[in-house]
Design a protein around this motif. Structure first.
Motif, PDB file in Angstrom:
ATOM      1  N   TRP A  27       0.835  -1.205   0.000  1.00  0.00           N
ATOM      2  CA  TRP A  27       0.000   0.000   0.000  1.00  0.00           C
ATOM      3  C   TRP A  27       0.870   1.255   0.000  1.00  0.00           C
ATOM      4  O   TRP A  27       0.574   2.226  -0.685  1.00  0.00           O
ATOM      5  CB  TRP A  27      -0.921   0.023   1.204  1.00  0.00           C
ATOM      6  CG  TRP A  27      -2.014  -1.017   1.209  1.00  0.00           C
ATOM      7  CD1 TRP A  27      -2.369  -1.835   0.175  1.00  0.00           C
ATOM      8  CD2 TRP A  27      -2.874  -1.343   2.282  1.00  0.00           C
ATOM      9  NE1 TRP A  27      -3.391  -2.650   0.551  1.00  0.00           N
ATOM     10  CE2 TRP A  27      -3.736  -2.370   1.842  1.00  0.00           C
ATOM     11  CE3 TRP A  27      -3.001  -0.875   3.581  1.00  0.00           C
ATOM     12  CZ2 TRP A  27      -4.713  -2.928   2.650  1.00  0.00           C
ATOM     13  CZ3 TRP A  27      -3.979  -1.430   4.395  1.00  0.00           C
ATOM     14  CH2 TRP A  27      -4.825  -2.450   3.924  1.00  0.00           C
ATOM     15  N   ALA A  30       2.563   1.683  -3.401  1.00  0.00           N
ATOM     16  CA  ALA A  30       1.587   2.030  -4.445  1.00  0.00           C
ATOM     17  C   ALA A  30       0.912   3.373  -4.163  1.00  0.00           C
ATOM     18  O   ALA A  30      -0.026   3.755  -4.859  1.00  0.00           O
ATOM     19  CB  ALA A  30       0.535   0.933  -4.561  1.00  0.00           C
ATOM     20  N   ASP A  31       1.378   4.098  -3.141  1.00  0.00           N
ATOM     21  CA  ASP A  31       0.814   5.388  -2.735  1.00  0.00           C
ATOM     22  C   ASP A  31      -0.655   5.307  -2.321  1.00  0.00           C
ATOM     23  O   ASP A  31      -1.390   6.277  -2.442  1.00  0.00           O
ATOM     24  CB  ASP A  31       0.986   6.444  -3.825  1.00  0.00           C
ATOM     25  CG  ASP A  31       2.363   7.086  -3.785  1.00  0.00           C
ATOM     26  OD1 ASP A  31       3.008   7.026  -2.723  1.00  0.00           O
ATOM     27  OD2 ASP A  31       2.778   7.647  -4.813  1.00  0.00           O
ATOM     28  N   LYS A  32      -1.082   4.141  -1.837  1.00  0.00           N
ATOM     29  CA  LYS A  32      -2.443   4.007  -1.318  1.00  0.00           C
ATOM     30  C   LYS A  32      -2.503   4.416   0.144  1.00  0.00           C
ATOM     31  O   LYS A  32      -3.576   4.629   0.689  1.00  0.00           O
ATOM     32  CB  LYS A  32      -2.927   2.558  -1.467  1.00  0.00           C
ATOM     33  CG  LYS A  32      -3.132   2.150  -2.907  1.00  0.00           C
ATOM     34  CD  LYS A  32      -3.654   0.741  -3.004  1.00  0.00           C
ATOM     35  CE  LYS A  32      -3.860   0.369  -4.459  1.00  0.00           C
ATOM     36  NZ  LYS A  32      -4.352  -0.997  -4.607  1.00  0.00           N
ATOM     37  N   LYS A  34      -0.463   7.123   2.707  1.00  0.00           N
ATOM     38  CA  LYS A  34       0.522   8.200   2.802  1.00  0.00           C
ATOM     39  C   LYS A  34       1.407   8.006   4.024  1.00  0.00           C
ATOM     40  O   LYS A  34       0.920   7.630   5.094  1.00  0.00           O
ATOM     41  CB  LYS A  34      -0.164   9.570   2.875  1.00  0.00           C
ATOM     42  CG  LYS A  34      -0.980   9.883   1.642  1.00  0.00           C
ATOM     43  CD  LYS A  34      -0.099   9.918   0.403  1.00  0.00           C
ATOM     44  CE  LYS A  34      -0.936  10.136  -0.844  1.00  0.00           C
ATOM     45  NZ  LYS A  34      -0.227   9.823  -2.057  1.00  0.00           N
TER      46      LYS A  34
END
Length: 137
Positions: A27, A30-32, A34
């Protein structure tokens, strides 16, 4: 005075969400989710970033560092709060609240007394195969 956002290590954030460390890392990459990077380039997850992914508000006890109790070989560990302690003869039932889930373990009543387990305390459930052990933290 403004609230300070607690920064969690990825493993602590994964435990708070009830997901595996590899899932949390995916996550992040994948920049899901921050994160904030430390000067050394390590990811730290603001507690506020976890709230949308949680069904319930995180317990303050979830902030305890994993290094404090990771002195055993078992790696399948879930940090939670003791919700129930029932002693019956030689055995005892311990129920841990982990997020919005509960996990139950049957251990000896001697172990409960030795660890002085009480409702409301922080504890870790350690799983190995079909066994679940409780450790007071």
């Amino acid at each position: 005075m403004a609230d300070v956002d607690v920064l969690l290590k990825p493993r602590e954030a994964a435990a708070a969400l009830g997901v595996s460390y590899p899932t949390l890392k995916q996550w992040i990459l994948a920049d899901k989710l921050k994160t904030v990077k430390t000067p050394g380039g390590h990811h730290r997850v603001p507690e506020s970033a976890l709230r949308p992914l949680m069904k319930t508000k995180p317990e303050p006890a979830m902030r305890i560092s994993r290094e404090r109790y990771r002195k055993v070989s078992g790696r399948n560990q879930l940090l939670g709060v003791i919700e129930e302690v029932t002693i019956s003869g030689l055995m005892a039932k311990i129920v841990l609240k982990i997020g919005d889930q509960r996990i139950t373990s049957i251990i000896t009543s001697d172990a409960v007394r030795e660890m002085q387990l009480r409702k409301g305390q922080t504890a870790a459930a350690l799983m190995k195969s079909t066994d679940v052990m409780i450790e007071r933290v």
